[in-house]
Design a protein around this motif. Structure first.
Motif, PDB file in Angstrom:
ATOM      1  N   THR A 151     -22.004  14.857  -3.669  1.00  0.00           N
ATOM      2  CA  THR A 151     -20.427  14.463  -3.511  1.00  0.00           C
ATOM      3  C   THR A 151     -19.805  13.154  -3.948  1.00  0.00           C
ATOM      4  O   THR A 151     -20.971  12.141  -3.944  1.00  0.00           O
ATOM      5  N   THR A 152     -18.837  13.002  -4.024  1.00  0.00           N
ATOM      6  CA  THR A 152     -18.195  11.632  -4.348  1.00  0.00           C
ATOM      7  C   THR A 152     -17.622  10.892  -3.302  1.00  0.00           C
ATOM      8  O   THR A 152     -16.993  11.901  -2.625  1.00  0.00           O
ATOM      9  N   THR A 153     -17.777   9.759  -3.438  1.00  0.00           N
ATOM     10  CA  THR A 153     -17.329   8.904  -2.147  1.00  0.00           C
ATOM     11  C   THR A 153     -16.301   8.106  -2.682  1.00  0.00           C
ATOM     12  O   THR A 153     -16.287   7.269  -3.661  1.00  0.00           O
ATOM     13  N   MET A 154     -15.347   8.276  -1.783  1.00  0.00           N
ATOM     14  CA  MET A 154     -14.128   7.259  -2.212  1.00  0.00           C
ATOM     15  C   MET A 154     -13.791   6.529  -1.051  1.00  0.00           C
ATOM     16  O   MET A 154     -13.313   6.869  -0.094  1.00  0.00           O
ATOM     17  N   GLY A 155     -13.790   5.273  -1.338  1.00  0.00           N
ATOM     18  CA  GLY A 155     -13.524   4.297  -0.237  1.00  0.00           C
ATOM     19  C   GLY A 155     -12.362   3.353  -0.498  1.00  0.00           C
ATOM     20  O   GLY A 155     -12.152   2.955  -1.516  1.00  0.00           O
ATOM     21  N   GLN A 156     -11.369   3.648   0.240  1.00  0.00           N
ATOM     22  CA  GLN A 156     -10.274   2.491  -0.035  1.00  0.00           C
ATOM     23  C   GLN A 156     -10.490   1.285   0.616  1.00  0.00           C
ATOM     24  O   GLN A 156     -10.803   0.943   1.671  1.00  0.00           O
ATOM     25  N   ALA A 157     -10.236   0.326  -0.206  1.00  0.00           N
ATOM     26  CA  ALA A 157     -10.702  -0.999  -0.043  1.00  0.00           C
ATOM     27  C   ALA A 157      -9.528  -1.473   0.515  1.00  0.00           C
ATOM     28  O   ALA A 157      -8.403  -1.132   0.670  1.00  0.00           O
ATOM     29  N   PRO A 158      -9.867  -2.696   1.350  1.00  0.00           N
ATOM     30  CA  PRO A 158      -8.719  -3.436   1.975  1.00  0.00           C
ATOM     31  C   PRO A 158      -7.381  -3.793   0.963  1.00  0.00           C
ATOM     32  O   PRO A 158      -7.551  -4.009  -0.197  1.00  0.00           O
ATOM     33  N   ASN A 159      -6.326  -4.165   1.552  1.00  0.00           N
ATOM     34  CA  ASN A 159      -5.216  -4.358   0.823  1.00  0.00           C
ATOM     35  C   ASN A 159      -5.354  -5.947   0.533  1.00  0.00           C
ATOM     36  O   ASN A 159      -6.157  -6.452   0.913  1.00  0.00           O
ATOM     37  N   ASP A 160      -4.962  -5.852  -0.938  1.00  0.00           N
ATOM     38  CA  ASP A 160      -5.032  -7.480  -1.496  1.00  0.00           C
ATOM     39  C   ASP A 160      -3.895  -7.760  -2.191  1.00  0.00           C
ATOM     40  O   ASP A 160      -3.431  -7.253  -3.120  1.00  0.00           O
ATOM     41  N   THR A 198     -18.553   2.386   2.328  1.00  0.00           N
ATOM     42  CA  THR A 198     -19.022   1.130   2.418  1.00  0.00           C
ATOM     43  C   THR A 198     -18.084  -0.208   2.275  1.00  0.00           C
ATOM     44  O   THR A 198     -17.140   0.091   1.316  1.00  0.00           O
ATOM     45  N   LEU A 199     -18.049  -0.970   3.093  1.00  0.00           N
ATOM     46  CA  LEU A 199     -17.201  -2.030   2.682  1.00  0.00           C
ATOM     47  C   LEU A 199     -17.892  -3.491   3.938  1.00  0.00           C
ATOM     48  O   LEU A 199     -18.424  -3.084   4.621  1.00  0.00           O
ATOM     49  N   THR A 200     -17.566  -4.489   3.571  1.00  0.00           N
ATOM     50  CA  THR A 200     -18.073  -5.956   4.196  1.00  0.00           C
ATOM     51  C   THR A 200     -17.244  -6.790   4.615  1.00  0.00           C
ATOM     52  O   THR A 200     -16.145  -7.124   4.165  1.00  0.00           O
ATOM     53  N   ALA A 201     -17.995  -7.956   5.404  1.00  0.00           N
ATOM     54  CA  ALA A 201     -17.397  -9.406   5.672  1.00  0.00           C
ATOM     55  C   ALA A 201     -18.176 -10.548   6.117  1.00  0.00           C
ATOM     56  O   ALA A 201     -19.528 -10.221   5.949  1.00  0.00           O
ATOM     57  N   SER A 202     -17.703 -11.662   6.251  1.00  0.00           N
ATOM     58  CA  SER A 202     -18.259 -13.034   6.570  1.00  0.00           C
ATOM     59  C   SER A 202     -17.669 -14.213   7.139  1.00  0.00           C
ATOM     60  O   SER A 202     -16.883 -13.785   8.038  1.00  0.00           O
ATOM     61  N   THR A 203     -18.062 -15.251   7.075  1.00  0.00           N
ATOM     62  CA  THR A 203     -17.674 -16.379   8.011  1.00  0.00           C
ATOM     63  C   THR A 203     -17.318 -17.564   6.997  1.00  0.00           C
ATOM     64  O   THR A 203     -17.139 -17.501   5.842  1.00  0.00           O
ATOM     65  N   ASP A 204     -16.705 -18.457   7.625  1.00  0.00           N
ATOM     66  CA  ASP A 204     -16.187 -19.856   7.195  1.00  0.00           C
ATOM     67  C   ASP A 204     -16.416 -21.252   7.791  1.00  0.00           C
ATOM     68  O   ASP A 204     -16.788 -21.115   8.852  1.00  0.00           O
ATOM     69  N   THR A 205     -15.656 -22.504   7.268  1.00  0.00           N
ATOM     70  CA  THR A 205     -16.038 -23.633   7.517  1.00  0.00           C
ATOM     71  C   THR A 205     -15.008 -24.571   7.377  1.00  0.00           C
ATOM     72  O   THR A 205     -14.144 -24.608   6.635  1.00  0.00           O
ATOM     73  N   SER A 206     -15.020 -25.869   7.737  1.00  0.00           N
ATOM     74  CA  SER A 206     -13.993 -26.928   7.340  1.00  0.00           C
ATOM     75  C   SER A 206     -14.527 -28.283   7.655  1.00  0.00           C
ATOM     76  O   SER A 206     -15.330 -28.511   8.709  1.00  0.00           O
ATOM     77  N   PRO A 207     -13.954 -29.123   7.005  1.00  0.00           N
ATOM     78  CA  PRO A 207     -14.331 -30.780   7.465  1.00  0.00           C
ATOM     79  C   PRO A 207     -13.251 -31.506   8.060  1.00  0.00           C
ATOM     80  O   PRO A 207     -12.336 -31.068   8.355  1.00  0.00           O
ATOM     81  N   LEU A 232     -16.695   4.816   6.720  1.00  0.00           N
ATOM     82  CA  LEU A 232     -16.296   3.460   7.263  1.00  0.00           C
ATOM     83  C   LEU A 232     -14.856   4.100   8.285  1.00  0.00           C
ATOM     84  O   LEU A 232     -14.393   5.075   7.616  1.00  0.00           O
ATOM     85  N   SER A 233     -14.452   3.282   9.029  1.00  0.00           N
ATOM     86  CA  SER A 233     -13.134   3.808   9.908  1.00  0.00           C
ATOM     87  C   SER A 233     -12.240   2.671   9.908  1.00  0.00           C
ATOM     88  O   SER A 233     -12.490   1.588   9.583  1.00  0.00           O
ATOM     89  N   LEU A 234     -11.045   3.060  10.126  1.00  0.00           N
ATOM     90  CA  LEU A 234      -9.862   2.042  10.384  1.00  0.00           C
ATOM     91  C   LEU A 234      -9.724   1.641  11.640  1.00  0.00           C
ATOM     92  O   LEU A 234      -9.071   0.450  11.893  1.00  0.00           O
ATOM     93  N   ASP A 235     -10.579   2.231  12.563  1.00  0.00           N
ATOM     94  CA  ASP A 235     -10.089   1.860  14.034  1.00  0.00           C
ATOM     95  C   ASP A 235     -11.442   2.180  14.906  1.00  0.00           C
ATOM     96  O   ASP A 235     -11.239   1.836  16.038  1.00  0.00           O
ATOM     97  N   GLU A 236     -12.605   2.039  14.395  1.00  0.00           N
ATOM     98  CA  GLU A 236     -13.769   2.187  15.146  1.00  0.00           C
ATOM     99  C   GLU A 236     -13.993   0.712  15.590  1.00  0.00           C
ATOM    100  O   GLU A 236     -14.087  -0.112  14.847  1.00  0.00           O
ATOM    101  N   THR A 237     -14.167   0.490  16.938  1.00  0.00           N
ATOM    102  CA  THR A 237     -14.382  -0.655  17.651  1.00  0.00           C
ATOM    103  C   THR A 237     -15.506  -0.512  18.502  1.00  0.00           C
ATOM    104  O   THR A 237     -15.995  -1.619  19.160  1.00  0.00           O
ATOM    105  N   TYR A 238     -16.047   0.720  19.034  1.00  0.00           N
ATOM    106  CA  TYR A 238     -16.839   0.991  19.973  1.00  0.00           C
ATOM    107  C   TYR A 238     -16.848   0.513  21.204  1.00  0.00           C
ATOM    108  O   TYR A 238     -17.315   0.126  22.156  1.00  0.00           O
ATOM    109  N   THR A 285     -19.082  -3.817   3.363  1.00  0.00           N
ATOM    110  CA  THR A 285     -19.899  -3.123   4.114  1.00  0.00           C
ATOM    111  C   THR A 285     -19.161  -2.784   5.536  1.00  0.00           C
ATOM    112  O   THR A 285     -19.752  -1.944   6.256  1.00  0.00           O
ATOM    113  N   ARG A 286     -18.336  -3.689   5.910  1.00  0.00           N
ATOM    114  CA  ARG A 286     -17.890  -3.512   7.335  1.00  0.00           C
ATOM    115  C   ARG A 286     -16.439  -2.931   7.419  1.00  0.00           C
ATOM    116  O   ARG A 286     -15.900  -3.025   8.334  1.00  0.00           O
ATOM    117  N   GLY A 287     -15.761  -2.838   6.173  1.00  0.00           N
ATOM    118  CA  GLY A 287     -14.511  -2.346   6.135  1.00  0.00           C
ATOM    119  C   GLY A 287     -13.259  -3.084   6.795  1.00  0.00           C
ATOM    120  O   GLY A 287     -13.587  -4.485   6.624  1.00  0.00           O
TER     121      GLY A 287
END
Ligand code: SF4
Length: 717
Positions: A236-245, A36-45, A274-280, A315-317
Motif C-alpha cells: 500500500t501507499t502511505t501518505m503522512g500529512q506533515a506538520p504545518n510549516d 511516521t514523523l518525529t521531534a527533539s529538544t533545545d537549549t540556551s546560553p 501516526l495520530s493527531l490526538d493520541e496521548t495515552y 517520527t513522533r508526529g
C-alpha cells in the motif's frame, strides 16, 4: 525455520494520517498500518556578567492560590485507569498467560515512559514481563532515531538477535526458549518501517502512536497464525500529512511504499500510523521499580516546529497535549499508592513540554477565556500559527496544579523549547520551593546565521536576553543546553560563536553532539552535510573541553560552602570506592564508623556524593531534624556562637534517625569535581522545612555553627 511454530501473517494497511484515535484501552480491531514523523529538544546560553536590576523573588511555601479543584473538571473523560485493578481476568488474560515479553529501551526519557505504557498495555492483556531476554519469547526493542549513532546501537542489537535466532533454528534445544516474535517499537520503527522487515531483523514494527495495537498484532503473529495460512495484503501507499510549516512549502507529504513481506520468522505485522490526538492519557504507565521515588509523566507528544536538522516531527508526529485532569489524576494516584511517602519527584515530559496547551472539551469549558502567555521575549518567533486568546490550560497552569498536590513533591520538566518561557512560568518556579530551579534551554548553536539555517526562530542576542531574564527572576537557577557541532555549512566563526556562548553562559549541564544528517529533514532535502567528520569531531571536543573547564570553575565558585537540599538516591554502585578512587576512612566524633558513599540530586539537578554512617546496605544513620534545626536556628538568631553550642553530653542516639533512598537531606557542598559535587551530610529534613530555612537566608553555615555538630558529623579523611 527449525521448530518455529508461527505461520506467515502479513499485517498491512492503508496508510493514512489519523485525525482521531480511540481512547479506549482496547485496540481498534480494524486498522493495522503506519506512517511516521518525529521531534527533539533545545537549549540556551546566559551572560554571567549581566546586570540584574530586579530583586530576586524569594521562594515561598506553596500556598493558597489555585487548588486542585481549579484544574479538575467534573468530567472523568480521559482519566488514567489503574491497570493493576482492572478486573482483567478475562479471556485475554487466560489466553496470554505464560507469554513472556522483555523490553529493551534506548533513547530519551520519553522512550522510558513509552516503555512503561507498552508494559501497561501488555500486562493488561495478560502477558507477563520477563526479567531477561532469555526468559522471554517476545523480544521488544524501543528505539531512538535522533542520531545515526543511536540507530547503530539498535542495528547491532537486532543483528545479534537475528544471528542468535538463526543459530537456534539450526540447532534447536528443547530446553532453551526461543523468541516467537522480535519487535521494533518507537522512532526507528516509524522512520524505517518496511526496511526493518526487508532486513529480516523484526517480525513486528510499531510506531510511537500505535502501542495500543500491539496485543492485536501479537495475536496475529502468535495465535491466528497457528491455524491460518498466510494472509497477504497488497503493498500500500502511505501518505503522512506533515506538520504545518509557515515558511516551508516543501515536504508536507511523505510517501512511501510497503514492500512484500520479508519476515525474520515467517510472518510479520506492522502499525506505524501516526495520530493527531493520541496521548495515552487513559493508560496508567507501569513503571520499573528501580527509582520508586521518581516518576516520568508524559504530558505532551510530538513536535510541530520542524527545526531543519531534526527527525522528531517525522517520527513522533504533530504536537498535542494530554488533558490536564488526566495528568493530575495520574500523579495523585502515584502519591496515593505510597501514601506520599515514596514518590518525591515528578518529571513532566514532552518534546516541547513548555508549549503544553490543553484544549480538551473539559479544559475549554473550565477556562474559556484564558490567554496563552507570550513567547519568551520579543526576539522569539513561533513557527506554528497560534492565537493568544484560545482558552484551556497552559503549561504554567499544569505546573502549579502538580506542585499543589504535595509540598514534598519536586516538579521538574523536560524537554522544552526556549521560545516558551514567559515570565509567568519563571515566577512560578521562583516562588514555589517544590518546582525545581533547573531549566533546559536548548541553544543548538551560538551563531545567529547558523540558528537561521537551523530554523530555530531566535537569534543569539534574543537567547542571551532570555538567559538574563531567567537569572534575574530565578538567581539560583541551573541551566542546561543542547549543542550540535558541524551542522551543514558550519564555518569556523560560527563554531567559535558556540564556544563563546558556552563560556558566557557557563551551563551546569550540556548535551553535545556531532551532527549526523537524518533523512526526511529539511537539511536532508536542501543542504549538504559538508563539514568533514574529523572537523566535526575536533569541534565537538573543543565544546566538551570548554564546558568542562567552565563548569568545574563555576561549581568551585558557586557551590562550595553552600547548603543544598538533596533528594537521596541511596548507595552508589561503587559504594566506598567512589570517593577518591579508594575506600574513604571516616570518623564520627572519636570513633571509626562503618561508612558508605551515597549520592543524590540537588534542586539544581546536580549529582552530589556524600559519606554516610551505614546502618544496613540500604539505610544510614543521620542527625534528625529537630536536633539539627534547633542549633541552626539558634545560631542564626544568636549573636554569640557560645550560646548555641550543643551539650556534649547530649544523648547521641536521641539525635540520630534513619535515612533511606527517597528522603531529603541537607548536605553541605565541600568540593567540586567537574560536574559532580561532593559534600557532607548534615541532617535529614523535609522539602517544606528546608524552604523555610532558605527563606531565613540560611544557605550557608558559619564555622561556629558547624562546631555545634562536629561530634555528630561524619568526617572524611
Ligand atoms: Fe526537534 Fe526542533 Fe521539535 Fe526540538 S523543537 S523536537 S529540535 S524539531
Amino acid at each position: 525455520m527449525g521448530n518455529r511454530t508461527v505461520v506467515p501473517v502479513v499485517g498491512i494497511s492503508s496508510r493514512t494520517y489519523s485525525s482521531s484515535s480511540s481512547l479506549s484501552s482496547s485496540p481498534s480491531p480494524s486498522s493495522n498500518v503506519t506512517v511516521t514523523l518525529t521531534a527533539s529538544t533545545d537549549t540556551s546560553p546566559s551572560n554571567t556578567n549581566m546586570s540584574s536590576t530586579q530583586q530576586p523573588r524569594r521562594r515561598s511555601l506553596p500556598s493558597d492560590g489555585k487548588t486542585l479543584g481549579d484544574f479538575v473538571s467534573s468530567s472523568t473523560h480521559g482519566l488514567p485507569v489503574d491497570n493493576n485493578n482492572n478486573n482483567n481476568n478475562n479471556n485475554n488474560d487466560r489466553k496470554n498467560n505464560g507469554r513472556f515479553f522483555y523490553i529493551k529501551t534506548y533513547g530519551c526519557q520519553m522512550n522510558v515512559n513509552d516503555t512503561d505504557i507498552v508494559r501497561a498495555v501488555l500486562l493488561k492483556e495478560g502477558y507477563q514481563e520477563a526479567q531477561s531476554e532469555q526468559d522471554a519469547t517476545i523480544w521488544l526493542t524501543n528505539t531512538c532515531a535522533i542520531r545515526e549513532k543511536a540507530e547503530q546501537k539498535v542495528w547491532q542489537r537486532l543483528q545479534t538477535q537475528k544471528n542468535l535466532i538463526h543459530k537456534q533454528q539450526q540447532h534447536p534445544k528443547q530446553e532453551q526458549k526461543q523468541p516467537v516474535v522480535v519487535g521494533v517499537l518507537g522512532c526507528m520503527a516509524e522512520r524505517l518501517q518496511e526496511q526493518l522487515l526487508e532486513q529480516k531483523v523484526a517480525d513486528l514494527v510499531v510506531g510511537p502512536d500505535a502501542y495500543r495495537d500491539i496485543p492485536r498484532l501479537l495475536d496475529l503473529l502468535i495465535t491466528e497464525t497457528k491455524t491460518t495460512s498466510a494472509t497477504t495484503t497488497a503493498p500500500t501507499t502511505t501518505m503522512g500529512q506533515a506538520p504545518n510549516d509557515d515558511d516551508d512549502d516543501e515536504d508536507d507529504i511523505i510517501v512511501s511504499s510497503a514492500s512484500s513481506s520479508s519476515p525474520l520468522h515467517v510472518g510479520w505485522a506492522m502499525n506505524v500510523q501516526l495520530s493527531l490526538d493520541e496521548t495515552y492519557s487513559d493508560i496508567l504507565p507501569v513503571r520499573s521499580t528501580e527509582t520508586p521515588h521518581s516518576a516520568f509523566v508524559s504530558i505532551q507528544r510530538g513536535c510541530s516546529n520542524r527545526c531543519s536538522f531534526c527527525i522528531v516531527p517525522f517520527t513522533r508526529g504533530q504536537e498535542r497535549s494530554r488533558p490536564l485532569e488526566s495528568i493530575v489524576a495520574e500523579v495523585t494516584q502515584l502519591l496515593e499508592q505510597t501514601d506520599g511517602n515514596t514518590l518525591k519527584e515528578v518529571v513532566l515530559l514532552g518534546q516541547n513540554v513548555n508549549s503544553y496547551h490543553d484544549r480538551s472539551t473539559g479544559a475549554l469549558a473550565a477556562r474559556p477565556l484564558s490567554t496563552l502567555p507570550g513567547l519568551s521575549n520579543p526576539g522569539f518567533r513561533n513557527r506554528i500559527n497560534r492565537t493568544n486568546h484560545v482558552g484551556g490550560y497552559t503549561f504554567v497552569d499544569l505546573v502549579e496544579a502538580i506542585a499543589d498536590l504535595s509540598p514534598e513533591l519536586r516538579v521538574r520538566f523536560t524537554s522544552p523549547h526556549p521560545k516558551d518561557y514567559p515570565n509567568e512560568l519563571l515566577h512560578c518556579m521562583a516562588e514555589r520551593p517544590n518546582v525545581c530551579n533547573q531549566l533546559h534551554l536548548p541553544a543548538q548553536s551560538g551563531s545567529t546565521s547558523m540558528l537561521r539555517r537551523m530554523k530555530r526562530g531566535y537569534s543569539r542576542d534574543a537567547y542571551l536576553e532570555l538567559i538574563e531574564n531567567v537569572r534575574t527572576i530565578i538567581p539560583d537557577v541551573a541551566l542546561s543546553s543542547d549543542f550540535i557541532a558541524g551542522f551543514c555549512g558550519e564555518t569556523e566563526q560560527e563554531h567559535l560563536d558556540t564556544v563563546t556562548l558556552l563560556e558566557q553562559v557557563e551551563y551546569e549541564q550540556a548535551f553535545l553532539f556531532a551532527y549526523s544528517m537524518r533523512e526526511k529533514t529539511h537539511a536532508h532535502r536542501v543542504m549538504e552535510d559538508d563539514v568533514p567528520k574529523s572537523v566535526k569531531q575536533a569541534r565537538l571536543q573543543q565544546l566538551i573541553d570548554t564546558f568542562r573547564t567552565r563548569i568545574h570553575a563555576k561549581n568551585e565558585r558557586v557551590e562550595v560552602g553552600k547548603l543544598r537540599l538533596v533528594l537521596v538516591e541511596g548507595p552508589t554502585k561503587r559504594q566506598n570506592q567512589e570517593w577518591y578512587g579508594q575506600e574513604a576512612k571516616t570518623t564520627v566524633g572519636e570513633s571509626q564508623q562503618q561508612s558508605g558513599t551515597w549520592h543524590g540530586r540537588t534542586d539544581q539537578n546536580k549529582r552530589i556524593l556524600f559519606q554516610v554512617q551505614k546502618q544496613s546496605d540500604a539505610t544510614a544513620l543521620v542527625l534528625n531534624e529537630s536536633f539539627a534545626n534547633d542549633h541552626v536556628l539558634a545560631a542564626s538568631t544568636s549573636t554569640s556562637s557560645h550560646q548555641y553550642s550543643p551539650n556534649n553530653n547530649s544523648s547521641r542516639s536521641s539525635s540520630m534517625t534513619t535515612l533511606t533512598a527517597g528522603d531529603y537531606a541537607v548536605v553541605e557542598v565541600t568540593e567540586a569535581k567537574g560536574h559532580t559535587l561532593r559534600g557532607r551530610i548534615l541532617w535529614k529534613t523535609t522539602l517544606a522545612n528546608f524552604a523555610m530555612m532558605e527563606s531565613n537566608q540560611l544557605s550557608k553555615l558559619h564555622p561556629e555553627q558547624l562546631d555545634g555538630f562536629k561530634d555528630h558529623l561524619i568526617i572524611v579523611q
